[in-house]
Motif scaffolding. Sequence first.
Motif, PDB file in Angstrom:
ATOM      1  N   PRO A   3       0.849  -1.189   0.000  1.00 57.53           N
ATOM      2  CA  PRO A   3       0.000   0.000   0.000  1.00 57.53           C
ATOM      3  C   PRO A   3       0.892   1.248   0.000  1.00 57.53           C
ATOM      4  O   PRO A   3       2.048   1.184   0.431  1.00 57.53           O
ATOM      5  CB  PRO A   3      -0.768  -0.092   1.327  1.00 57.53           C
ATOM      6  CG  PRO A   3      -0.538  -1.465   1.842  1.00 57.53           C
ATOM      7  CD  PRO A   3       0.708  -1.989   1.209  1.00 57.53           C
ATOM      8  N   VAL A   4       0.348   2.372  -0.471  1.00 55.73           N
ATOM      9  CA  VAL A   4       1.126   3.619  -0.443  1.00 55.73           C
ATOM     10  C   VAL A   4       1.443   3.972   1.013  1.00 55.73           C
ATOM     11  O   VAL A   4       2.564   4.308   1.362  1.00 55.73           O
ATOM     12  CB  VAL A   4       0.319   4.765  -1.108  1.00 55.73           C
ATOM     13  CG1 VAL A   4       1.126   6.059  -1.069  1.00 55.73           C
ATOM     14  CG2 VAL A   4      -0.026   4.414  -2.542  1.00 55.73           C
ATOM     15  N   VAL A  27      -3.694   2.561   3.012  1.00 56.43           N
ATOM     16  CA  VAL A  27      -4.263   3.329   1.900  1.00 56.43           C
ATOM     17  C   VAL A  27      -3.523   2.927   0.630  1.00 56.43           C
ATOM     18  O   VAL A  27      -2.292   2.977   0.580  1.00 56.43           O
ATOM     19  CB  VAL A  27      -4.121   4.856   2.106  1.00 56.43           C
ATOM     20  CG1 VAL A  27      -4.888   5.614   1.020  1.00 56.43           C
ATOM     21  CG2 VAL A  27      -4.619   5.283   3.483  1.00 56.43           C
ATOM     22  N   ARG A  28      -4.289   2.530  -0.389  1.00 54.43           N
ATOM     23  CA  ARG A  28      -3.672   2.114  -1.651  1.00 54.43           C
ATOM     24  C   ARG A  28      -3.618   3.292  -2.622  1.00 54.43           C
ATOM     25  O   ARG A  28      -4.212   4.334  -2.372  1.00 54.43           O
ATOM     26  CB  ARG A  28      -4.453   0.944  -2.264  1.00 54.43           C
ATOM     27  CG  ARG A  28      -4.456  -0.241  -1.345  1.00 54.43           C
ATOM     28  CD  ARG A  28      -4.715  -1.554  -2.026  1.00 54.43           C
ATOM     29  NE  ARG A  28      -4.456  -2.615  -1.056  1.00 54.43           N
ATOM     30  CZ  ARG A  28      -3.271  -3.212  -0.906  1.00 54.43           C
ATOM     31  NH1 ARG A  28      -2.263  -2.885  -1.683  1.00 54.43           N
ATOM     32  NH2 ARG A  28      -3.092  -4.134   0.018  1.00 54.43           N
ATOM     33  N   LYS A  29      -2.905   3.086  -3.725  1.00 53.35           N
ATOM     34  CA  LYS A  29      -2.775   4.138  -4.742  1.00 53.35           C
ATOM     35  C   LYS A  29      -4.156   4.564  -5.226  1.00 53.35           C
ATOM     36  O   LYS A  29      -5.026   3.715  -5.435  1.00 53.35           O
ATOM     37  CB  LYS A  29      -1.964   3.586  -5.922  1.00 53.35           C
ATOM     38  CG  LYS A  29      -1.519   4.619  -6.923  1.00 53.35           C
ATOM     39  CD  LYS A  29      -0.591   3.959  -7.937  1.00 53.35           C
ATOM     40  CE  LYS A  29      -0.402   4.798  -9.181  1.00 53.35           C
ATOM     41  NZ  LYS A  29       0.338   6.012  -9.002  1.00 53.35           N
ATOM     42  N   LYS A  30      -4.364   5.873  -5.382  1.00 57.30           N
ATOM     43  CA  LYS A  30      -5.615   6.477  -5.852  1.00 57.30           C
ATOM     44  C   LYS A  30      -6.768   6.338  -4.867  1.00 57.30           C
ATOM     45  O   LYS A  30      -7.868   6.792  -5.152  1.00 57.30           O
ATOM     46  CB  LYS A  30      -6.074   5.877  -7.196  1.00 57.30           C
ATOM     47  CG  LYS A  30      -5.337   6.382  -8.394  1.00 57.30           C
ATOM     48  CD  LYS A  30      -6.087   5.969  -9.649  1.00 57.30           C
ATOM     49  CE  LYS A  30      -5.300   6.366 -10.883  1.00 57.30           C
ATOM     50  NZ  LYS A  30      -6.010   6.148 -12.111  1.00 57.30           N
ATOM     51  N   ALA A  31      -6.549   5.659  -3.741  1.00 57.54           N
ATOM     52  CA  ALA A  31      -7.636   5.482  -2.772  1.00 57.54           C
ATOM     53  C   ALA A  31      -7.627   6.642  -1.784  1.00 57.54           C
ATOM     54  O   ALA A  31      -6.663   7.413  -1.701  1.00 57.54           O
ATOM     55  CB  ALA A  31      -7.462   4.165  -2.033  1.00 57.54           C
ATOM     56  N   SER A  32      -8.736   6.788  -1.040  1.00 64.39           N
ATOM     57  CA  SER A  32      -8.806   7.848  -0.034  1.00 64.39           C
ATOM     58  C   SER A  32      -9.365   7.285   1.245  1.00 64.39           C
ATOM     59  O   SER A  32     -10.340   6.532   1.207  1.00 64.39           O
ATOM     60  CB  SER A  32      -9.769   8.944  -0.469  1.00 64.39           C
ATOM     61  OG  SER A  32      -9.420   9.409  -1.705  1.00 64.39           O
TER      62      SER A  32
END
Length: 245
Positions: A3-4, A27-32
């Motif tokens: 995850p980021v 939190v993963r890429k592009k997620a919020s």
Amino acid sequence: MYPVLSVTDLTYQIKDQSLLSNISFHVRKKASIGIIGESGSGKTTLGRLILGLLKPTHGLISLHGKVFPSGHRNERRAIQAVFQHPLASFNPEWTVRESILEPFRRHRPILRHFPATSEENLMTALSLAVGVEERLFDQLPHQLSGGQIQRAAIARAISIEPDIIVMDEPTTGLDVVSRAQIIELLERLQQTLGVSLVLISHDIDFIRRLCSETLVLRDGRAVDLIDRLESGSAYTQRFVEAGTW
Ligand SMILES: Nc1ncnc2c1ncn2[C@@H]1O[C@H](COP(=O)(O)OP(=O)(O)OP(=O)(O)O)[C@@H](O)[C@H]1O
């Protein structure tokens, strides 16, 4: 793939008082992720820990699987902040343009999305990205409206193409139109830049629009970690129905 951002068992104490206890999420890429909770529940403290401004008492924060902060120069570029009162985060004696360019000049990043052939090109691209007329960047910060300075703060945060932006109460004090514009802007930036967001807010509708997951804090503890606000505990439901905290 890592995850980021990973927060694992994070605890923060001052003297004998626990301001946050055993908080974990990814939190993963592009997620919020939305962080919500009553006043004093620990939201800002968690934001400051994620930014590396406070040191955890226990637990771990990692960026792309690596412990953060590690002291490596480049890691500071990866995570940027937009604070609750954006005006206060601008130097009152500098033009908005000077403040926006400050992180770019400090980090000299290799940009993928924005043209960085010159500072002028970058500023034009940022003005288009956040929807603020470029001439306004030559003003002093207090000469801009609340919505404009909020968008200028977002321009500064995205200027070095971070992986994550932490935002504390980004809609506070904005009128309905400016608030809607900020929501649209953040949605667009997520898609175009692939940035992940950590959004601290009392504004339930804002969280609902932008976040794939929400952490609910109460007295420094996680009450819920949910992908739909409606699936939260009875405690959370009271606030979801009220639309605010
Ligand atoms: N430096 C500090 N020393 C002692 N207590 C602190 C410190 N910083 C924060 N606190 C306390 O920690 C708790 C959490 O504060 P925090 O600002 O993180 O809450 P919050 O959820 O962001 O609140 P709000 O929604 O009002 O901004 C509060 O009780 C606050 O008084």
